[in-house]
Design an enzyme around this catalytic site. Structure first.
Site, PDB file in Angstrom:
ATOM      1  N   GLN A  37       3.230   9.967   1.001  1.00  0.00           N
ATOM      2  CA  GLN A  37       4.466   9.179   1.130  1.00  0.00           C
ATOM      3  C   GLN A  37       5.481   9.732  -0.333  1.00  0.00           C
ATOM      4  OE1 GLN A  37       2.430   5.475   2.186  1.00  0.00           O
ATOM      5  NE2 GLN A  37       4.573   5.182   3.097  1.00  0.00           N
TER       6      GLN A  37
ATOM      7  N   HIS B  85      -2.252   7.795   7.159  1.00  0.00           N
ATOM      8  CA  HIS B  85      -1.244   8.366   6.673  1.00  0.00           C
ATOM      9  C   HIS B  85      -2.023   9.613   6.133  1.00  0.00           C
ATOM     10  CE1 HIS B  85       2.620   6.676   6.172  1.00  0.00           C
ATOM     11  NE2 HIS B  85       2.301   5.362   5.526  1.00  0.00           N
TER      12      HIS B  85
ATOM     13  N   HIS C  54      -4.127   1.528   7.843  1.00  0.00           N
ATOM     14  CA  HIS C  54      -2.719   2.132   7.654  1.00  0.00           C
ATOM     15  C   HIS C  54      -2.432   3.201   6.655  1.00  0.00           C
ATOM     16  CE1 HIS C  54       1.925   1.663   7.847  1.00  0.00           C
ATOM     17  NE2 HIS C  54       1.616   2.497   6.789  1.00  0.00           N
ATOM     18  N   GLU C  55      -3.109   3.180   5.583  1.00  0.00           N
ATOM     19  CA  GLU C  55      -3.084   4.057   4.623  1.00  0.00           C
ATOM     20  C   GLU C  55      -3.985   5.334   4.954  1.00  0.00           C
ATOM     21  OE1 GLU C  55      -0.894   4.083   2.669  1.00  0.00           O
ATOM     22  OE2 GLU C  55      -0.478   1.682   2.750  1.00  0.00           O
TER      23      GLU C  55
ATOM     24  N   CYS D  60       6.383   0.275   7.854  1.00  0.00           N
ATOM     25  CA  CYS D  60       5.839   1.371   6.821  1.00  0.00           C
ATOM     26  C   CYS D  60       7.026   1.794   5.729  1.00  0.00           C
ATOM     27  CB  CYS D  60       5.538   2.574   7.480  1.00  0.00           C
ATOM     28  SG  CYS D  60       5.162   4.186   6.649  1.00  0.00           S
ATOM     29  N   LEU D  61       6.847   2.096   4.621  1.00  0.00           N
ATOM     30  CA  LEU D  61       7.972   2.409   3.589  1.00  0.00           C
ATOM     31  C   LEU D  61       8.619   3.639   4.007  1.00  0.00           C
ATOM     32  CD1 LEU D  61       5.927   1.230   0.355  1.00  0.00           C
ATOM     33  CD2 LEU D  61       8.042   0.212   1.227  1.00  0.00           C
TER      34      LEU D  61
ATOM     35  N   GLY E 213       0.808  -1.128  -0.085  1.00  0.00           N
ATOM     36  CA  GLY E 213       0.047   0.051   0.124  1.00  0.00           C
ATOM     37  C   GLY E 213       0.735   1.266   0.002  1.00  0.00           C
TER      38      GLY E 213
HETATM   39 NI    NI Z   1       3.247   3.615   5.629  1.00  0.00          NI
END
Ligand code: NI
Length: 163
Positions: free
Chosen positions: A51, A135, A131-132, A89-90, A46
């Site tokens: 991000q 963000h 999660h998204e 998380c990226l 995701g």
């Molecule tokens: Ni993330």
């Protein structure tokens, strides 16, 4: 399509509340396509627009063996149940932790043409939606931890969600 660079902490864009999308023009389509390509190239499941440095309410999700999903102005309608899951998380590379997430997430949003989509999700999709959408509100999974001591370094072959 292009692979965009992924912003990591402490980039302030990750802490902004993203703005609603109001026009469904080519630039949003290009953003979605670039986000999908960026997510795949980073092996994530995701990605949220902040991000990649774009403070708009757009998310993409790509669960292995399931159809890719892009949601604009997504909202969680209802959450039920509770479970502990591994999550990374990226934008916080190299770490993961156990967080509490809902068992079932009902969400709604718009597709790339502006048509409403409603979802009832469990397992990885439910986790990715929470999660998204976090963000988009400037919230990172580490905010759900009682202490940063709960962060663990990523080891190969762990099963955390990376998004
Ligand atoms: Ni993330």
């Amino acid at each position: 399509m292009a692979v965009l660079s992924i912003r990591t902490l402490p980039d302030p864009v990750l802490r902004q509340k993203a703005k609603r999308v109001r026009s469904f023009d080519k630039s949003i389509h290009r953003l979605i396509d670039d986000m999908l390509e960026t997510m795949h190239s980073a092996s994530g499941v995701g990605l949220a627009a902040p991000q990649v440095g774009v403070p708009l309410r757009v998310i993409v999700i790509g669960i292995p063996d399931e159809e890719e999903l892009a949601l604009i102005n997504p909202q969680i309608v209802r959450k039920t149940g509770e479970r502990l899951v591994n999550e990374g998380c990226l934008s916080i590379p190299g770490y993961f932790a156990q967080v509490k997430r809902a068992e079932i997430v009902r969400a709604k949003g718009l597709d790339r043409s502006g048509k409403e989509i409603r979802l009832r999700a469990n397992e990885l999709l439910a986790q990715a939606l929470e999660h998204e959408i976090d963000h988009l509100n400037g919230i990172l999974y580490v905010d759900h931890l009682e202490s940063m001591d709960e962060l663990r370094p990523v080891e190969p072959a762990t099963d955390e969600l990376l998004a």
